[in-house]
Scaffold this active site. Sequence first.
Site, PDB file in Angstrom:
ATOM      1  N   PHE C  53      31.915  11.024  48.161  1.00  0.00           N
ATOM      2  CA  PHE C  53      31.461  10.125  47.910  1.00  0.00           C
ATOM      3  C   PHE C  53      32.273  10.349  46.928  1.00  0.00           C
ATOM      4  O   PHE C  53      31.291  11.690  46.015  1.00  0.00           O
ATOM      5  CB  PHE C  53      30.681   9.779  47.959  1.00  0.00           C
ATOM      6  CG  PHE C  53      30.386   9.663  49.477  1.00  0.00           C
ATOM      7  CD1 PHE C  53      30.616   8.453  50.469  1.00  0.00           C
ATOM      8  CD2 PHE C  53      29.329  10.470  50.319  1.00  0.00           C
ATOM      9  CE1 PHE C  53      30.729   8.394  51.346  1.00  0.00           C
ATOM     10  CE2 PHE C  53      28.844   9.546  52.083  1.00  0.00           C
ATOM     11  CZ  PHE C  53      29.439   8.510  52.701  1.00  0.00           C
ATOM     12  N   GLU C  54      32.425   8.955  45.849  1.00  0.00           N
ATOM     13  CA  GLU C  54      31.952  10.228  44.074  1.00  0.00           C
ATOM     14  C   GLU C  54      31.641   9.792  43.545  1.00  0.00           C
ATOM     15  O   GLU C  54      31.230  10.268  42.089  1.00  0.00           O
ATOM     16  CB  GLU C  54      32.775   8.033  43.194  1.00  0.00           C
ATOM     17  CG  GLU C  54      31.703   6.772  43.399  1.00  0.00           C
ATOM     18  CD  GLU C  54      32.164   5.427  43.068  1.00  0.00           C
ATOM     19  OE1 GLU C  54      33.566   5.561  43.614  1.00  0.00           O
ATOM     20  OE2 GLU C  54      31.185   5.338  42.346  1.00  0.00           O
ATOM     21  N   GLY C  55      29.771   9.521  44.293  1.00  0.00           N
ATOM     22  CA  GLY C  55      28.643  10.555  43.292  1.00  0.00           C
ATOM     23  C   GLY C  55      28.370  12.465  43.407  1.00  0.00           C
ATOM     24  O   GLY C  55      27.692  12.520  43.007  1.00  0.00           O
ATOM     25  N   GLY C  56      29.765  12.582  44.181  1.00  0.00           N
ATOM     26  CA  GLY C  56      29.537  14.214  43.924  1.00  0.00           C
ATOM     27  C   GLY C  56      29.758  14.829  45.619  1.00  0.00           C
ATOM     28  O   GLY C  56      29.166  15.685  45.554  1.00  0.00           O
ATOM     29  N   THR C  71      26.337   5.369  46.920  1.00  0.00           N
ATOM     30  CA  THR C  71      27.629   6.642  46.743  1.00  0.00           C
ATOM     31  C   THR C  71      27.147   7.135  45.778  1.00  0.00           C
ATOM     32  O   THR C  71      27.060   8.742  45.953  1.00  0.00           O
ATOM     33  CB  THR C  71      29.307   7.008  46.898  1.00  0.00           C
ATOM     34  OG1 THR C  71      29.253   6.079  45.464  1.00  0.00           O
ATOM     35  CG2 THR C  71      29.361   5.476  48.106  1.00  0.00           C
TER      36      THR C  71
END
Lengths: 324, 324, 256, 256
Positions: C53-56, C71
């Site tokens: 996920f792009e949130g990390g 995300t």
Amino acid sequence: MMAEETLVLPHLELRRRTAERDRGLREKVMSLEEAASFVSDGDHVALGGCTMSRTPTAMIWALVRAKKKNLVVSRSIMSSEGEVLYGSGISNHVITSWFSQGIVWGVSKVMRHYTESGEARFDEWSHMSIGLRYRAGAMGIPYMPVRSMIGSGVNERLGDEVKEVICPFTDERLLALPALNPDVALIHVQRADAYGNAQLDGLQFMDIDIAMAANRVILTTEQIVSNDSIRRRPDHTRIPFFTVDAVVEVPYGSAPHECYGVYEPFFDHMDTLAEQTKKDPEAGIKKYLDDFYYGPSSWSGYLDLLGADAIVDASRRGRSIYND
Amino acid sequence: MMAEETLVLPHLELRRRTAERDRGLREKVMSLEEAASFVSDGDHVALGGCTMSRTPTAMIWALVRAKKKNLVVSRSIMSSEGEVLYGSGISNHVITSWFSQGIVWGVSKVMRHYTESGEARFDEWSHMSIGLRYRAGAMGIPYMPVRSMIGSGVNERLGDEVKEVICPFTDERLLALPALNPDVALIHVQRADAYGNAQLDGLQFMDIDIAMAANRVILTTEQIVSNDSIRRRPDHTRIPFFTVDAVVEVPYGSAPHECYGVYEPFFDHMDTLAEQTKKDPEAGIKKYLDDFYYGPSSWSGYLDLLGADAIVDASRRGRSIYND
Amino acid sequence: MTERKNYTASELLAVMSARILKDGQIVFAGVGIPLLAATLAQGVHAPGLTILFEGGVIGPFVVPGELPPSTNEQRCTRRANMVLPITDVLLLLQRGYIDVGFMGGAQIDRYGNLNSSYIGDPEKPAIRLPGTGGGNDISSLTQMIVAMKHEKRRFVNKVDFITSPGFIDGGSSRADSGLIAGGMFRVVTDLAILAFDDDTKEMKVLALHPGVDPDEVRDNTGFDITIPDNVGRTDPPQKNELAVLRNLDPERLYTA
Amino acid sequence: MTERKNYTASELLAVMSARILKDGQIVFAGVGIPLLAATLAQGVHAPGLTILFEGGVIGPFVVPGELPPSTNEQRCTRRANMVLPITDVLLLLQRGYIDVGFMGGAQIDRYGNLNSSYIGDPEKPAIRLPGTGGGNDISSLTQMIVAMKHEKRRFVNKVDFITSPGFIDGGSSRADSGLIAGGMFRVVTDLAILAFDDDTKEMKVLALHPGVDPDEVRDNTGFDITIPDNVGRTDPPQKNELAVLRNLDPERLYTA
């Protein structure tokens, strides 16, 4: 677009500003109101967290109440705090990669109202480009080469704020992203000591780079812990004290957004906000500000309005991440 | 100096090599001997850790015994493992910022012998430059601009391996450091799971960038833990499994150097090595290799030679970091 | 789509997208259909598939019934192998560790360019959309799968604004612009699976979903689209696929 | 240095260096005399001084009698506020957070350039020294204090090799080379405290240590050095300074 000569701070000017700061080991605990004085009208303010996570809500609340003006605000992704910025008028210029309340509530009517009418600016960069702009600022270099954003309308619309560079080794074409050194960073964390050593649990987003890049950092924290407890696990410290100018203890300081492991978003509150801003976005957000920002006499008053039920529910969900 | 055309891998070639790797979630636990097969003659091998900390000693031991040839070896700072590289002949070309056994033992006679005679190369870069070369490699960019190393003999001697670039925003002159994507990285950690998710306690050095930059990673670990335990604290994982190709459980795998929180350096052993290589460095290091590298039939045999007393003493000192 | 079906259009999207994913792949996924599809693939045929996920977040497992709202919240990190800063997880795309980027789309054109920024003139837009998020980075740096509803207003000849680049103006124009890696791989809709011509980079139909007539695709596409005579046919969603899916999203937040 | 003194030359170095450091400063220190001096300063007049080590350590406290063998082992992290990757701690220098870089020196020249790489021709050196370590980065990116023994072979007209740049060829040559920040501030020896001329950037004597004759400095310096008539005099090491120092290094590893 921003004037090119101010886009990237010349290195010696960046160093001069940093050298002026009192970076010694000293206590810097204060109130939200006192911390608000570290933000001047016209400042570039970077927000930590992302979307509905670790948003520095309480500090934004204090800046709105202090009637700041003409702030330029950047963040990885903006959620309802962006609506608050526009609606309150403390900023009519945001820099981010995505701006709405959240996917589940559709396109933000408040964002649409202010941007489509031309009352406010929303400069769009790619997600990673914003991150690398902060990172270049954190590293003390004036630009960062990147392979993204090239060829898109996003890039095109940024005009001279980005430049093409050629790799001197491979002759590859890359995009140069300008370093971003915010005047102030607002960051909310799970815990910090009185000196500003901060620990972050879970998702870190762009917070570390933002703290290192900024010229001042206001830290709000769920909890202030002893310096001793920080020193027992120095590999858990993510932001070093000397980057920090103010430490404010604010339980539930990200509500109605989440703080990893402490509380999840206050979904009902977000539903209400979405509903309230649907028909008349401007009136809806003004009423929201009247009710939640200008109405209460203190942060606890704000939490009272959220209500104990919602606080308990959000906390139960938040803590559940550690249940298994 | 290295031929310019091979200094930085063209991006598509880097991606091709990465795409070929099996990056799925799979177990990859094996022996030191099996892991040694991931290193080919002529490879660029990057070593994790720094000076006497988290040196991948056991893996180097296995490579020496497997009689690897013509390795180019890079590391932030080299200690006695560099003497082993030169003495064993598996590498006559190291890239580092500082190379001696350690400050307290004076200038390494082994390093002097091999470099002054011209038998071996020691390419000197600044400490941060090596770190930023790995970081550029980890980031997938071909170079990193930097404000250091400029104006020095270090820079001058590197010739075309570094280039001047001009910032397109500030017109400042900077140095472009070439990205470094090692063929193989050897990294020793406190714990990892069978898939290669690694946790590092204490000092991280350049290990994370090295792991991300390299085309293959051999992980040696004090302890293999369950994937479940990794998943309970995902914010403690420092190296993700898909960068890792081999996981080898090797208790005391950094001895005679330290592994943070587990054991400190075996100082008496280091004293003996320094003494033994003082008069006739070549004979001294050969004898050391005969005794400790070629002599024992297994890694436990190597530890036997260090002796239980020394192991207990180093462990007691190592664990003491958590005593208060 | 005149026949009665035992699945919704969103479920069809999720199932058809999931089938394209391969075991062992590393997939950068958005929330909604992409996340559902990737999780479905894990449950059905690709247990060794890794979601990012792009949130990390690296390698999470979604808890059924607790789909994350974006995300970037803690729900995304459940049983994850690793969390890391946003910039670093996105840099994995640039480094080349990611096999597939997988996202939804608001508007796409014949060359696979996506628009999620502006409807109308960007200087005075009719609608300001939320923007790129990670989309631009993902589509710039890896091979892409896009899942979206097949509607004429969404499948346009030329997007108003290229938020996330596909093949730009077709041919070699993507690489010429400086994007030397990645590109559009598949577009999955509720009508068909679409691919791109090797040379012209124009969108074409690879396979039609059960009961879909070629004209239905033409009628719902805002440009001339190639449908080969020997166009493929997908198999309908299977019971086990739908069962896994419905367990993941029992409240049908994303599959209504 | 003919009088009997109740301190060693190394102790003198540590005490005189410590006095230059100010409370509240952030000091990037090497092991040996720099670390001793910085810790001494903390104990005597600068409790809010912060030490950084290139191994990746912010704000440690050294345990008396457990001096670290280098800046890269766990002993360096005792009671630290933070540990971080090497590259990131060095980047703090580039970002401008560090007030002072403080290290020892093997060979220095009239413009404050340091050599720790080669004695003789680098192509065929008489002695290959260990190299720069963090020295080059520190001296390139911040204001420097160097502590070293005052010997003719160490104070040379021109170093064989510039490992860590001082003022290069003097005048504006440092900035002209591209090093726009930092530079040599003080050199502390067992004979004197040395500074650099504002314009020419040549080394000059700022103050002589107790009992040191100007000629002693001239005799031990390999180039003509300016000693103003009104040159300062340092106060001898005080009891409390020596007591703190001896407590830190009871085995005299670095202060023999």
